[in-house]
Design a protein around this motif. Structure first.
Motif, short mmCIF file in Angstrom:
data_model
loop_
_atom_site.label_atom_id
_atom_site.label_comp_id
_atom_site.label_asym_id
_atom_site.label_seq_id
_atom_site.Cartn_x
_atom_site.Cartn_y
_atom_site.Cartn_z
N LYS A 8 -33.49 -11.52 -7.85
CA LYS A 8 -33.68 -10.12 -7.47
C LYS A 8 -32.77 -9.75 -6.30
CE LYS A 8 -36.69 -7.59 -8.73
NZ LYS A 8 -36.67 -6.49 -9.70
N HIS A 9 -32.62 -10.67 -5.35
CA HIS A 9 -31.74 -10.43 -4.20
C HIS A 9 -30.31 -10.18 -4.67
CE1 HIS A 9 -29.72 -10.83 -0.36
NE2 HIS A 9 -29.00 -11.82 -0.86
N ILE A 10 -29.82 -11.01 -5.58
CA ILE A 10 -28.46 -10.84 -6.09
C ILE A 10 -28.34 -9.49 -6.81
CG2 ILE A 10 -26.69 -11.75 -7.64
CD1 ILE A 10 -27.97 -14.55 -7.14
N ASP A 11 -29.39 -9.11 -7.55
CA ASP A 11 -29.38 -7.82 -8.25
C ASP A 11 -29.37 -6.63 -7.29
OD1 ASP A 11 -29.16 -8.54 -10.89
OD2 ASP A 11 -31.33 -8.55 -11.27
N SER A 12 -29.80 -6.83 -6.06
CA SER A 12 -29.84 -5.71 -5.11
C SER A 12 -28.43 -5.20 -4.79
CB SER A 12 -30.56 -6.12 -3.82
OG SER A 12 -29.78 -7.02 -3.05
N PHE A 13 -27.41 -5.98 -5.15
CA PHE A 13 -26.03 -5.57 -4.95
C PHE A 13 -25.45 -4.89 -6.20
CE2 PHE A 13 -26.75 -9.32 -2.28
CZ PHE A 13 -26.51 -8.77 -1.03
N ARG A 14 -26.28 -4.75 -7.23
CA ARG A 14 -25.83 -4.16 -8.49
C ARG A 14 -26.54 -2.83 -8.73
NH1 ARG A 14 -23.61 -6.97 -12.40
NH2 ARG A 14 -24.90 -5.94 -13.95
N SER A 15 -26.04 -2.06 -9.67
CA SER A 15 -26.67 -0.79 -10.00
C SER A 15 -27.86 -0.96 -10.94
CB SER A 15 -25.66 0.18 -10.63
OG SER A 15 -25.13 -0.36 -11.82
N LYS A 16 -27.89 -2.05 -11.71
CA LYS A 16 -29.04 -2.33 -12.57
C LYS A 16 -29.24 -3.83 -12.67
CE LYS A 16 -26.57 -2.00 -16.97
NZ LYS A 16 -26.57 -1.40 -18.29
N PRO A 17 -30.45 -4.26 -13.01
CA PRO A 17 -30.76 -5.70 -13.06
C PRO A 17 -29.92 -6.45 -14.09
CG PRO A 17 -32.78 -4.42 -13.10
CD PRO A 17 -31.63 -3.45 -13.27
N TYR A 18 -29.50 -7.61 -13.71
CA TYR A 18 -28.82 -8.55 -14.60
C TYR A 18 -29.30 -9.96 -14.29
CZ TYR A 18 -25.29 -11.69 -16.48
OH TYR A 18 -24.68 -12.72 -17.13
N TRP A 19 -29.11 -10.40 -13.03
CA TRP A 19 -29.44 -11.76 -12.62
C TRP A 19 -30.92 -12.07 -12.76
CZ3 TRP A 19 -25.61 -15.15 -11.72
CH2 TRP A 19 -24.35 -14.63 -11.51
N SER A 20 -31.78 -11.07 -12.63
CA SER A 20 -33.22 -11.30 -12.69
C SER A 20 -33.82 -11.04 -14.06
CB SER A 20 -33.94 -10.44 -11.65
OG SER A 20 -33.75 -9.06 -11.92
N GLU A 55 -25.19 -26.09 -6.00
CA GLU A 55 -24.66 -25.75 -4.69
C GLU A 55 -24.85 -24.25 -4.48
OE1 GLU A 55 -20.64 -26.95 -4.22
OE2 GLU A 55 -21.02 -28.94 -5.07
N ALA A 56 -25.51 -23.89 -3.41
CA ALA A 56 -25.79 -22.48 -3.15
C ALA A 56 -24.62 -21.79 -2.46
CB ALA A 56 -27.02 -22.37 -2.27
N ASP A 57 -24.34 -20.59 -2.87
CA ASP A 57 -23.39 -19.73 -2.18
C ASP A 57 -23.99 -19.41 -0.81
OD1 ASP A 57 -22.63 -16.71 -1.54
OD2 ASP A 57 -21.04 -17.56 -2.77
N SER A 58 -23.19 -18.93 0.10
CA SER A 58 -23.67 -18.68 1.46
C SER A 58 -24.81 -17.66 1.50
CB SER A 58 -22.52 -18.22 2.35
OG SER A 58 -21.95 -17.04 1.83
N ASN A 59 -24.78 -16.66 0.63
CA ASN A 59 -25.83 -15.63 0.64
C ASN A 59 -26.64 -15.57 -0.64
OD1 ASN A 59 -25.23 -14.58 3.23
ND2 ASN A 59 -23.45 -13.56 2.36
N CYS A 60 -26.18 -16.20 -1.69
CA CYS A 60 -26.83 -16.10 -2.99
C CYS A 60 -27.10 -17.48 -3.58
CB CYS A 60 -25.96 -15.30 -3.94
SG CYS A 60 -25.60 -13.63 -3.37
N LYS A 61 -28.25 -17.59 -4.19
CA LYS A 61 -28.63 -18.85 -4.85
C LYS A 61 -28.98 -18.52 -6.30
CE LYS A 61 -30.42 -20.66 -0.54
NZ LYS A 61 -31.60 -21.13 0.17
N PRO A 62 -27.99 -18.49 -7.18
CA PRO A 62 -28.22 -18.05 -8.55
C PRO A 62 -28.92 -19.05 -9.46
CG PRO A 62 -25.93 -18.64 -8.27
CD PRO A 62 -26.58 -18.76 -6.91
N TYR A 63 -29.04 -20.30 -9.03
CA TYR A 63 -29.65 -21.33 -9.87
C TYR A 63 -30.94 -21.83 -9.25
CZ TYR A 63 -25.23 -21.29 -12.31
OH TYR A 63 -24.15 -20.89 -13.04
N PRO A 64 -31.87 -22.30 -10.08
CA PRO A 64 -33.11 -22.85 -9.52
C PRO A 64 -32.80 -24.06 -8.65
CG PRO A 64 -32.95 -23.33 -11.88
CD PRO A 64 -31.82 -22.44 -11.54
N GLU A 65 -33.63 -24.27 -7.64
CA GLU A 65 -33.43 -25.38 -6.71
C GLU A 65 -34.74 -26.12 -6.47
OE1 GLU A 65 -29.87 -23.65 -3.91
OE2 GLU A 65 -31.90 -23.39 -3.19
N GLY A 66 -34.61 -27.30 -5.91
CA GLY A 66 -35.76 -28.06 -5.44
C GLY A 66 -36.82 -28.32 -6.50
#
Length: 87
Positions: A8-20, A55-66
């Motif tokens: 959802k955080h990554i999608d906040s930079f987009r005009s419509k949802p994709y990542w979530s 490996e997480a990007d500095s501000n975005c974590k697009p893959y599941p972790e832990g």
């Protein structure tokens, strides 16, 4: 889940949802599962999945972790074991 919140955080930079979206989250979780499965066997394949799914990007974590990633991997293993018994 953290995975969904990050998507959802990554999608906040987009005009419509994709990542979530369900399909995109499932695809990235499966990609992480494939990478982890290959690495677990000592292999490496840059052609099957993105080479940095844990490996997480500095501000975005697009893959599941832990623990979420471990749980998702376990669920994929259960799914594929059931498919194997049916086939």
């Amino acid at each position: 889940t953290d995975y969904f919140k990050e998507s959802k955080h990554i999608d906040s930079f987009r005009s419509k949802p994709y990542w979530s979206t369900t399909i995109e989250m499932a695809a990235r979780a499966f990609g992480a599962f494939v990478q982890d499965s290959i690495e677990e066997k000592g292999g490496y394949s840059p052609y099957l999945v993105h080479s940095h799914t844990n490996e997480a990007d500095s501000n975005c974590k697009p893959y599941p972790e832990g623990e979420e990633r471990k749980t998702l991997n376990d669920r994929f293993n259960v799914l594929f074991e059931k498919v194997r018994t049916i086939l």
